[in-house]
Motif scaffolding. Structure first.
Motif, mmCIF file in Angstrom:
data_model
loop_
_atom_site.group_PDB
_atom_site.id
_atom_site.type_symbol
_atom_site.label_atom_id
_atom_site.label_comp_id
_atom_site.label_asym_id
_atom_site.label_seq_id
_atom_site.Cartn_x
_atom_site.Cartn_y
_atom_site.Cartn_z
ATOM 1 N N SER A 41 37.127 31.427 54.109
ATOM 2 C CA SER A 41 36.606 32.732 53.716
ATOM 3 C C SER A 41 36.863 32.992 52.232
ATOM 4 C CB SER A 41 37.210 33.846 54.574
ATOM 5 O OG SER A 41 38.615 33.856 54.482
ATOM 6 N N THR A 42 37.961 32.477 51.721
ATOM 7 C CA THR A 42 38.256 32.628 50.292
ATOM 8 C C THR A 42 37.228 31.878 49.457
ATOM 9 O OG1 THR A 42 40.614 32.902 50.725
ATOM 10 C CG2 THR A 42 39.993 32.240 48.494
ATOM 11 N N ARG A 45 33.964 33.883 49.536
ATOM 12 C CA ARG A 45 34.015 35.080 48.673
ATOM 13 C C ARG A 45 33.948 34.705 47.195
ATOM 14 N NH1 ARG A 45 38.140 36.755 52.530
ATOM 15 N NH2 ARG A 45 37.288 38.405 53.833
ATOM 16 N N LYS A 49 30.929 35.749 44.865
ATOM 17 C CA LYS A 49 31.324 36.754 43.864
ATOM 18 C C LYS A 49 30.991 36.326 42.439
ATOM 19 C CE LYS A 49 35.695 37.654 43.258
ATOM 20 N NZ LYS A 49 37.087 38.080 43.459
ATOM 21 N N PRO A 105 33.408 36.674 57.435
ATOM 22 C CA PRO A 105 32.808 36.301 56.158
ATOM 23 C C PRO A 105 31.996 35.019 56.294
ATOM 24 C CG PRO A 105 35.051 37.021 55.833
ATOM 25 C CD PRO A 105 34.850 36.927 57.325
ATOM 26 N N TYR A 125 30.728 39.831 53.775
ATOM 27 C CA TYR A 125 31.791 39.567 52.818
ATOM 28 C C TYR A 125 33.169 39.853 53.405
ATOM 29 C CZ TYR A 125 33.799 39.373 48.106
ATOM 30 O OH TYR A 125 34.513 39.022 46.990
ATOM 31 N N ILE A 141 27.874 44.117 46.043
ATOM 32 C CA ILE A 141 28.565 44.225 47.327
ATOM 33 C C ILE A 141 28.357 45.643 47.829
ATOM 34 C CG2 ILE A 141 30.793 44.135 48.514
ATOM 35 C CD1 ILE A 141 31.685 42.097 46.366
ATOM 36 N N LYS A 168 43.388 37.683 52.583
ATOM 37 C CA LYS A 168 43.260 37.960 51.154
ATOM 38 C C LYS A 168 44.650 38.140 50.561
ATOM 39 C CE LYS A 168 39.457 40.919 51.649
ATOM 40 N NZ LYS A 168 38.750 42.050 51.144
#
Length: 169
Positions: A41-42, A45, A49, A105, A125, A141, A168
């Motif tokens: 998921s990191t 993102r 991003k 995500p 997200y 976003i 996160k």
């Protein structure tokens, strides 16, 4: 029956001057497990991003400008998934359906903004938000349940990849 449908698709695409790639995900013949890729998921993102603020461009598929499906294609291509169809409506026909309360995500979220079926796609997200190429703001976003617009346009979601959830920091 399966072959006549594919022949018809080839003929129509040829007549339109398009190229068809015969990946299982496009034809819908593959199971969801055959088309999944793994990433965290990191990674999702961070990859998505990096395009924040990129302007909207009709039919755009590059960092100089994206339409909604072009943005999704680019993010997933960057993550190693290169077999997605080109349009939001076509993307809605692949993957595994996911209920809104089970989103993770990387799931694709779909909207009817035209009144004629699926016409917009974004990437979930996390934390109730999705990242997408908006016609008015470019890549941004947005809350999924935005009561002013997006909540009423939501159609559904599809999972096209296995995503390892990472908290996160």
């Amino acid at each position: 029956m399966k072959y006549s449908k594919r022949i018809k698709q080839i003929f129509l695409a040829s007549a339109a001057g398009l190229t068809i790639y015969f990946s299982p995900i496009v034809s819908g013949d593959a199971s969801a497990a055959e088309v999944k890729e793994d990433f965290t998921s990191t990674e999702l993102r961070e990859t998505a991003k990096q395009y924040l603020g990129t302007p909207y461009k009709s039919a755009g598929t590059t960092a100089s400008g994206f339409d909604c499906s072009g943005f999704v294609l680019k993010v997933f291509k960057d993550l190693g998934v290169s077999s997605l169809p080109r349009t939001s409506a076509s993307m809605y026909n692949v993957g595994e359906s996911v209920s809104q309360n089970e989103l993770i995500p990387g799931d694709l979220v779909f909207f009817n903004t035209s009144g004629r079926g699926v016409s917009h796609v974004g990437i979930y997200y996390g934390d109730g938000k999705f990242i997408h190429a908006s016609t008015s703001q470019g890549v941004t976003i947005t809350p999924l349940n935005d009561k002013w617009y997006w909540a009423d346009k939501y159609v559904g979601a599809k999972r096209i990849s296995d995503v390892k959830l990472v908290s996160k920091k």
